[in-house]
Design a protein around this motif. Sequence first.
Motif, PDB file in Angstrom:
ATOM      1  N   GLU A  54       0.883  -1.099   0.136  1.00 16.96           N
ATOM      2  CA  GLU A  54       0.092   0.053  -0.068  1.00 16.96           C
ATOM      3  C   GLU A  54       1.030   1.085   0.118  1.00 16.96           C
ATOM      4  OE1 GLU A  54      -1.730   3.429   1.831  1.00 16.96           O
ATOM      5  OE2 GLU A  54      -0.823   2.081   2.837  1.00 16.96           O
ATOM      6  N   ASP A  55       0.574   1.983  -0.721  1.00 16.38           N
ATOM      7  CA  ASP A  55       1.474   3.497  -0.760  1.00 16.38           C
ATOM      8  C   ASP A  55       0.453   4.640  -0.562  1.00 16.38           C
ATOM      9  OD1 ASP A  55       0.184   2.837  -3.295  1.00 16.38           O
ATOM     10  OD2 ASP A  55       1.826   3.721  -4.458  1.00 16.38           O
ATOM     11  N   GLY A  56      -0.533   4.768   0.150  1.00 16.27           N
ATOM     12  CA  GLY A  56      -1.093   6.074   0.388  1.00 16.27           C
ATOM     13  C   GLY A  56      -2.762   5.969  -0.220  1.00 16.27           C
ATOM     14  N   LEU A  57      -3.697   6.345   0.317  1.00 17.10           N
ATOM     15  CA  LEU A  57      -5.022   6.184  -0.283  1.00 17.10           C
ATOM     16  C   LEU A  57      -5.465   7.844  -0.339  1.00 17.10           C
ATOM     17  CD1 LEU A  57      -6.167   3.264   1.945  1.00 17.10           C
ATOM     18  CD2 LEU A  57      -5.495   3.216  -0.547  1.00 17.10           C
ATOM     19  N   ASP A  58      -4.655   8.779  -0.122  1.00 14.82           N
ATOM     20  CA  ASP A  58      -5.439  10.139  -0.211  1.00 14.82           C
ATOM     21  C   ASP A  58      -5.575  10.738  -1.459  1.00 14.82           C
ATOM     22  OD1 ASP A  58      -4.847  10.107   2.554  1.00 14.82           O
ATOM     23  OD2 ASP A  58      -3.136  11.266   2.365  1.00 14.82           O
ATOM     24  N   LEU A  59      -6.509  11.294  -1.595  1.00 13.32           N
ATOM     25  CA  LEU A  59      -7.148  11.734  -2.961  1.00 13.32           C
ATOM     26  C   LEU A  59      -6.027  13.094  -3.130  1.00 13.32           C
ATOM     27  CD1 LEU A  59     -10.963  12.214  -2.599  1.00 13.32           C
ATOM     28  CD2 LEU A  59      -9.576  10.851  -4.204  1.00 13.32           C
ATOM     29  N   LEU A  60      -5.678  13.210  -4.329  1.00 14.65           N
ATOM     30  CA  LEU A  60      -4.549  14.189  -4.893  1.00 14.65           C
ATOM     31  C   LEU A  60      -5.111  15.621  -4.930  1.00 14.65           C
ATOM     32  CD1 LEU A  60      -3.254  11.682  -7.131  1.00 14.65           C
ATOM     33  CD2 LEU A  60      -2.466  12.125  -4.817  1.00 14.65           C
ATOM     34  N   THR A  67      -4.312   7.712  -6.911  1.00 11.71           N
ATOM     35  CA  THR A  67      -2.999   6.963  -7.344  1.00 11.71           C
ATOM     36  C   THR A  67      -1.832   7.903  -7.785  1.00 11.71           C
ATOM     37  OG1 THR A  67      -4.139   4.829  -7.600  1.00 11.71           O
ATOM     38  CG2 THR A  67      -1.891   4.839  -8.304  1.00 11.71           C
ATOM     39  N   GLY A  68      -2.489   8.545  -8.687  1.00  9.46           N
ATOM     40  CA  GLY A  68      -1.313   9.720  -9.288  1.00  9.46           C
ATOM     41  C   GLY A  68      -0.612   9.404 -10.478  1.00  9.46           C
ATOM     42  N   MET A  69       0.256   8.243 -10.307  1.00 13.82           N
ATOM     43  CA  MET A  69       1.021   7.597 -11.423  1.00 13.82           C
ATOM     44  C   MET A  69       1.573   6.348 -11.303  1.00 13.82           C
ATOM     45  SD  MET A  69       4.342  10.463 -11.145  1.00 13.82           S
ATOM     46  CE  MET A  69       5.035  10.047 -12.970  1.00 13.82           C
ATOM     47  N   LEU A  70       1.942   5.679 -12.286  1.00 10.84           N
ATOM     48  CA  LEU A  70       2.487   4.376 -12.052  1.00 10.84           C
ATOM     49  C   LEU A  70       3.596   4.677 -11.392  1.00 10.84           C
ATOM     50  CD1 LEU A  70       2.317   3.144 -15.528  1.00 10.84           C
ATOM     51  CD2 LEU A  70       0.948   2.123 -13.787  1.00 10.84           C
TER      52      LEU A  70
END
Lengths: 357, 362
Positions: A54-60, A67-70
């Motif tokens: 898991e690498d963060g679930l916050d909206l951007l 997710t933002g990007m690969l």
Amino acid sequence: MVSPTSFFGPLDPAPDAGWTEQPQPRKGFFTDTSVCIGCKACEVACKEWNAVPEDGLDLLGMSYDNTGMLGADSWRHVAFIEQPRPLGRGSAPFAGTPTGPSGTDVADAVTAAGVDALADASRIGSAQPGGFPVVDRAAERVREAGGQQFLGMPGTELPGRSAEGVGRSDVRWLMASDVCKHCTHAACLDVCPTGALFRTEFGTVVVQEDVCNGCGYCVSACPYGVIDKREGDGRAWKCTLCYDRIGDGGTPACAKACPTESIQYGDVDELRERAARRVEQLHAAGVEEARLYGHDPHDGVGGDGAFFLLLDEPEVYGLPPDPVVTTRDLGSMWKHAGMAAVGMLGVALAVFAGGGS
Amino acid sequence: MAPDDAGQGTPGTLRGTSAREARVHDQGRGGARRGSGGGGGGLVGGGGPQVPEADFRSYYGRPILKAPVWEWDIPAYLFTGGLAGGSSLLAAGASVTGRDDLRRATRSAALVGIGASTYFLINDLGRPERFYNMLRIVRVTSPMSVGTWILSVYGPAAGAAAAAELAPLLPERGVLGLARRLAGPVGSLAGWAAAATAPALATYTAVLLADTAAPAWHDAHRLLPFVFGGSALASGGGVGMLAAPLAQAGPARRMAVAGAAVELVAERLVETRLGLSSEAFHEDAPRRKLRASQALTVAGAVGAVLGRRSRVVSALSGLALLSGSALTRFGVFDAGVASTKDPRYVVVPQRERVRRGEPVRA
């Protein structure tokens, strides 16, 4: 094996890498974004199967993308793009719906009342300490803004047809599940100094995590910004096209989980034909903006093993418009380095010539 | 591809904000979107050529490329490797022409340089304990692999040449006495091997940066070897000026001036001739470092000529050249990083190609 096309141009990557016995057809993805519903099943299935942390679930703070990007911990990424567009492209069934920008009355009223919507939103939800149900807060806001009573139910009218036609936006949503392209000419593989990255019998590109020493070269070499170094782990990670599953005759987790067949897995040759038919079909239906991306073996990376059908320019989805594998210019790079090196030797000889002090 | 006028301007396009913003001027192209929409080109700093106005779209202004994961170790590794290379060239010449003090200083500097360089390279790995995996393969498409092997040949050679300088400390008799007598010829041989690989060591690092997707690095691939090669000569010359007596430092001074000249010219071309990619070298962080580097390099070169009769001025000039050479690497490194963080450097040139109907095709 080095041939004229080893660095640039059309090529069948697996045989070129030495997979000549029992050749397998090249495998890949065709991602048809015109039927993507942004459900993120692919992202979840990928993380589940490959045990990606898991690498963060916050909206951007932009669209609905969290997710933002690969990256090292996101091997599938669903992009969400909002664009102002007349509803249904202004076609007959949508005649009479208002066009133009969104109404901002509600937002203005909230701002005028001195309410910090973001701070408020952080307290929404009855599970929060001191929180309250969303519906209560929404009803309050609507009353404050002088709207009708809010019953917490969706309307029965078409969007924008009700008496309160304001507050409606013309919007089109684009969703697209991005993934490693498994390039024909993979810069990440070409620059890897340990041989951790290798070409599989399916023509895909995979990192051996027991070999990678985290030099980070592949990260800077990728023209799509896909592969990345995992925080706290130090090694590079990316999509493997589920090498373990396809080696067993299975389907990659993301394609298996996709409910709309937006992600299609199979032989690249067949997928390319299928993609061409799909574009024709969409053009015939009046969706003129449909176009393929990464399907052309003559492009700057020799064609992608994972290619896409898009409804706008690639850069709108965060994809480079016309990427070129950096190693295309490798000959020129070494040549110029050689000239500079010879020049250095020449200078060294010259400064000692003449025997002065 | 059908033109798609609807949906213009979204997702919003963002520009890298910098001091250049203030210098951006409209070139009479009405309707260039600014602020929330539209990236704009602008003047390349320092009165360079103009980059045309460019509207571009992106995914909410997010970068397309991954920023390099390399830390400051990598520019430090580039600098110390170049320093070692320049020093070894001077050392070989010094040993032929009988400049003993210059030879001792530059052989020592070469060993210190290559030692530091190797440390920085390994330290920057995500898994330093696996550094030896670099020795599994030879891969010409990977400048890092090529560099590993250059380092493997050069390192021991430079080490042996420096170790030979310790011979006078050995006793004159017995086995060690034999070693003492052999040290001279062995040191010379090792010194020649180091000098032969030194230019490769100093220039391959330019290919290392250029063989990436970072626009500012890749687009500079014809010039970077000259920037780094010149910089390596300047730093090697700097070591000689700093550590050798005036009477022996002539070649070091000449090498420093020649290297500085090549470096300054090549760097100028990088900053002005690469179209949009040149702009990355004018972003805040790289610009500050490159300006400082150029000032120090010029000062060092001038000091090398005018201060050739003063030990103090020579030493200070040597220091200035070394600092300038280090800052060059850090500035170039920062420019590449900047060019990956702003999607404009990726999208605009590629989109222009497509617009002109000249996409890259094999």
